[in-house]
Design a protein around this motif. Structure first.
Motif, PDB file in Angstrom:
ATOM      1  N   LYS A 191       0.855  -1.187   0.000  1.00 29.52           N
ATOM      2  CA  LYS A 191       0.000   0.000   0.000  1.00 29.52           C
ATOM      3  C   LYS A 191       0.885   1.228   0.000  1.00 29.52           C
ATOM      4  CE  LYS A 191      -3.740   2.455   2.332  1.00 29.52           C
ATOM      5  NZ  LYS A 191      -4.815   2.388   3.344  1.00 29.52           N
ATOM      6  N   LEU A 192       0.706   2.083  -0.982  1.00 32.29           N
ATOM      7  CA  LEU A 192       1.390   3.369  -1.034  1.00 32.29           C
ATOM      8  C   LEU A 192       0.437   4.422  -0.489  1.00 32.29           C
ATOM      9  CD1 LEU A 192       3.676   5.293  -1.995  1.00 32.29           C
ATOM     10  CD2 LEU A 192       2.479   5.380  -4.210  1.00 32.29           C
ATOM     11  N   TYR A 193       0.914   5.191   0.480  1.00 29.95           N
ATOM     12  CA  TYR A 193       0.069   6.259   1.017  1.00 29.95           C
ATOM     13  C   TYR A 193       0.923   7.441   1.456  1.00 29.95           C
ATOM     14  CZ  TYR A 193       1.183   4.567   5.791  1.00 29.95           C
ATOM     15  OH  TYR A 193       1.821   4.185   6.955  1.00 29.95           O
ATOM     16  N   ALA A 194       0.283   8.589   1.559  1.00 29.13           N
ATOM     17  CA  ALA A 194       0.950   9.825   1.966  1.00 29.13           C
ATOM     18  C   ALA A 194       0.539  10.184   3.383  1.00 29.13           C
ATOM     19  CB  ALA A 194       0.583  10.956   1.008  1.00 29.13           C
ATOM     20  N   THR A 195       1.475  10.760   4.117  1.00 33.66           N
ATOM     21  CA  THR A 195       1.184  11.222   5.462  1.00 33.66           C
ATOM     22  C   THR A 195       2.135  12.386   5.764  1.00 33.66           C
ATOM     23  OG1 THR A 195       0.905  10.523   7.781  1.00 33.66           O
ATOM     24  CG2 THR A 195       2.764   9.573   6.562  1.00 33.66           C
ATOM     25  N   THR A 196       2.132  12.854   6.984  1.00 39.17           N
ATOM     26  CA  THR A 196       3.053  13.917   7.394  1.00 39.17           C
ATOM     27  C   THR A 196       3.699  13.528   8.714  1.00 39.17           C
ATOM     28  OG1 THR A 196       1.302  15.130   8.545  1.00 39.17           O
ATOM     29  CG2 THR A 196       1.720  15.737   6.252  1.00 39.17           C
ATOM     30  N   TRP A 197       4.865  14.089   8.940  1.00 38.71           N
ATOM     31  CA  TRP A 197       5.583  13.865  10.191  1.00 38.71           C
ATOM     32  C   TRP A 197       6.344  15.144  10.530  1.00 38.71           C
ATOM     33  CZ3 TRP A 197       5.903  11.638  14.545  1.00 38.71           C
ATOM     34  CH2 TRP A 197       7.096  11.557  15.264  1.00 38.71           C
ATOM     35  N   GLY A 198       6.014  15.735  11.660  1.00 39.51           N
ATOM     36  CA  GLY A 198       6.646  16.992  12.040  1.00 39.51           C
ATOM     37  C   GLY A 198       6.368  18.098  11.054  1.00 39.51           C
ATOM     38  N   GLY A 199       5.199  18.063  10.428  1.00 37.26           N
ATOM     39  CA  GLY A 199       4.829  19.079   9.467  1.00 37.26           C
ATOM     40  C   GLY A 199       5.411  18.871   8.086  1.00 37.26           C
ATOM     41  N   THR A 200       6.142  17.781   7.888  1.00 34.10           N
ATOM     42  CA  THR A 200       6.776  17.508   6.603  1.00 34.10           C
ATOM     43  C   THR A 200       6.058  16.362   5.904  1.00 34.10           C
ATOM     44  OG1 THR A 200       8.938  18.205   7.445  1.00 34.10           O
ATOM     45  CG2 THR A 200       8.922  16.814   5.466  1.00 34.10           C
ATOM     46  N   PRO A 201       5.708  16.519   4.635  1.00 32.85           N
ATOM     47  CA  PRO A 201       5.069  15.407   3.912  1.00 32.85           C
ATOM     48  C   PRO A 201       6.050  14.277   3.654  1.00 32.85           C
ATOM     49  CG  PRO A 201       5.484  17.241   2.430  1.00 32.85           C
ATOM     50  CD  PRO A 201       5.832  17.729   3.795  1.00 32.85           C
ATOM     51  N   LEU A 202       5.554  13.078   3.704  1.00 29.80           N
ATOM     52  CA  LEU A 202       6.347  11.916   3.318  1.00 29.80           C
ATOM     53  C   LEU A 202       5.411  10.862   2.761  1.00 29.80           C
ATOM     54  CD1 LEU A 202       5.938   9.555   5.738  1.00 29.80           C
ATOM     55  CD2 LEU A 202       7.406  11.132   6.967  1.00 29.80           C
ATOM     56  N   ARG A 203       5.991   9.890   2.074  1.00 29.21           N
ATOM     57  CA  ARG A 203       5.209   8.783   1.528  1.00 29.21           C
ATOM     58  C   ARG A 203       5.721   7.478   2.123  1.00 29.21           C
ATOM     59  NH1 ARG A 203       4.716   8.928  -4.765  1.00 29.21           N
ATOM     60  NH2 ARG A 203       6.974   9.088  -4.630  1.00 29.21           N
ATOM     61  N   VAL A 204       4.804   6.530   2.211  1.00 34.55           N
ATOM     62  CA  VAL A 204       5.111   5.253   2.853  1.00 34.55           C
ATOM     63  C   VAL A 204       4.684   4.113   1.937  1.00 34.55           C
ATOM     64  CG1 VAL A 204       4.660   3.766   4.849  1.00 34.55           C
ATOM     65  CG2 VAL A 204       4.789   6.262   5.143  1.00 34.55           C
ATOM     66  N   ILE A 205       5.576   3.154   1.754  1.00 31.25           N
ATOM     67  CA  ILE A 205       5.214   1.866   1.163  1.00 31.25           C
ATOM     68  C   ILE A 205       5.053   0.884   2.303  1.00 31.25           C
ATOM     69  CG2 ILE A 205       6.001  -0.066  -0.243  1.00 31.25           C
ATOM     70  CD1 ILE A 205       7.462   1.886  -2.033  1.00 31.25           C
ATOM     71  N   PHE A 206       3.830   0.470   2.545  1.00 27.70           N
ATOM     72  CA  PHE A 206       3.560  -0.526   3.570  1.00 27.70           C
ATOM     73  C   PHE A 206       3.456  -1.890   2.909  1.00 27.70           C
ATOM     74  CE2 PHE A 206       0.116  -2.986   5.746  1.00 27.70           C
ATOM     75  CZ  PHE A 206       0.916  -3.443   6.789  1.00 27.70           C
ATOM     76  N   SER A 207       4.329  -2.806   3.293  1.00 27.24           N
ATOM     77  CA  SER A 207       4.335  -4.139   2.699  1.00 27.24           C
ATOM     78  C   SER A 207       3.301  -5.032   3.365  1.00 27.24           C
ATOM     79  CB  SER A 207       5.720  -4.784   2.834  1.00 27.24           C
ATOM     80  OG  SER A 207       6.610  -4.272   1.883  1.00 27.24           O
ATOM     81  N   GLY A 208       2.503  -5.688   2.529  1.00 27.79           N
ATOM     82  CA  GLY A 208       1.570  -6.687   3.024  1.00 27.79           C
ATOM     83  C   GLY A 208       2.196  -8.068   2.919  1.00 27.79           C
ATOM     84  N   ASP A 209       1.439  -9.029   2.423  1.00 24.76           N
ATOM     85  CA  ASP A 209       1.939 -10.400   2.316  1.00 24.76           C
ATOM     86  C   ASP A 209       2.913 -10.546   1.157  1.00 24.76           C
ATOM     87  OD1 ASP A 209       0.367 -11.623   4.431  1.00 24.76           O
ATOM     88  OD2 ASP A 209      -1.372 -11.300   3.129  1.00 24.76           O
ATOM     89  N   THR A 210       3.958 -11.323   1.398  1.00 26.00           N
ATOM     90  CA  THR A 210       4.870 -11.750   0.345  1.00 26.00           C
ATOM     91  C   THR A 210       4.987 -13.262   0.443  1.00 26.00           C
ATOM     92  OG1 THR A 210       6.126  -9.685   0.309  1.00 26.00           O
ATOM     93  CG2 THR A 210       7.205 -11.638  -0.584  1.00 26.00           C
ATOM     94  N   ILE A 211       4.567 -13.956  -0.604  1.00 27.04           N
ATOM     95  CA  ILE A 211       4.517 -15.421  -0.587  1.00 27.04           C
ATOM     96  C   ILE A 211       5.055 -15.955  -1.903  1.00 27.04           C
ATOM     97  CG2 ILE A 211       2.985 -17.439  -0.499  1.00 27.04           C
ATOM     98  CD1 ILE A 211       1.080 -15.727   1.218  1.00 27.04           C
TER      99      ILE A 211
END
Length: 236
Positions: free
Chosen positions: A64-84
């Motif tokens: 899942k690719l999603y955007a969020t912020t941390w300390g007022g700074t934008p960042l993007r996150v790749i959250f890994s789900g299942d790998t099989i």
């Protein structure tokens, strides 16, 4: 048998492809409930499918690719789900190579925004991909986690998992297991146990066989990637 890994948007998966993915999933996990699998898959944005020459899926990885912020700074996150990967095809690195290529494409689509990999590990094999890809990641056996990295890890884990995350241990524990590895896959060979990173993972997540997951974080940037991963990350 030659295998090929292909990124695909999760919404583009066909019903037959999802059925095959669930068959692989149910062969790897004790808690293989179709409704749980479908709900988890629907939350993802991308998938990499590993197919043989007959176009049969022999492995997959969701994210899942999603955007969020941390300390007022934008960042993007790749959250890994299942790998099989079907055990018959263990040893193939095509899925891992396609994953890091896709991460590079995602990074180039917004070059000014930091990109992080949020990985939850219920098995030592998954945890070892961090060392294979990156110079620095957290947590790791040979370096203390920097306070700012730990704070970001805690923020992302709490944001996504709430009370299931224990900030004191860095581990996710669910009242109802979200997927326990089969006894065969949960077994850790003695040769692996002697590896420092595997021993560290087992110490940090002693209840991994019960479905507990160690929360890990890694910045995906050219400076932080090892040479082979960097070449794939930067390839077009």
């Amino acid at each position: 048998m030659r295998l090929r890994a292909t990124p695909i948007e999760r919404a583009a998966l066909s019903a037959d492809q999802i059925d095959r993915m669930f068959a692989l999933y149910s062969a790897s996990y004790c808690d293989a409930h179709r409704d749980l699998f479908d709900r988890d898959l629907s939350d993802k944005t991308h998938c990499i499918i590993l197919c043989d020459t007959e176009s049969v899926i022999q492995g997959f990885s969701t994210l899942k690719l999603y955007a969020t912020t941390w300390g007022g700074t934008p960042l993007r996150v790749i959250f890994s789900g299942d790998t099989i990967i079907d055990p018959a095809h263990w040893g193939s690195q095509q899925l891992a190579f396609a994953w890091i290529r896709l991460a590079g494409e995602i990074s180039r689509s917004a070059p000014g925004v930091p990109l992080y990999w949020l990985l939850i590990c219920k098995g030592h094999r998954t945890y070892r991909y961090l060392r294979a890809f990156a110079h620095d990641y957290a947590p790791r056996f040979d370096a203390a986690t920097a306070p700012d990295v730990q704070a970001l890890t805690d923020h992302l884990a709490n944001q996504r998992f709430g009370a299931a995350y224990d900030g004191n241990t860095g581990v996710l524990s669910f009242p109802t297991p979200q997927g326990r590895l089969t006894p065969t896959l949960a077994e850790v060979p003695d040769a692996h146990r002697r590896l420092p990173d595997v021993a560290y993972f087992l110490a940090r997540n002693p209840r991994y066989a019960n479905g507990d997951e160690l929360v890990c974080l890694c910045e995906l940037s050219t400076a932080n990637l090892r040479p082979m991963a960097r070449r794939l990350f930067c390839s077009t």
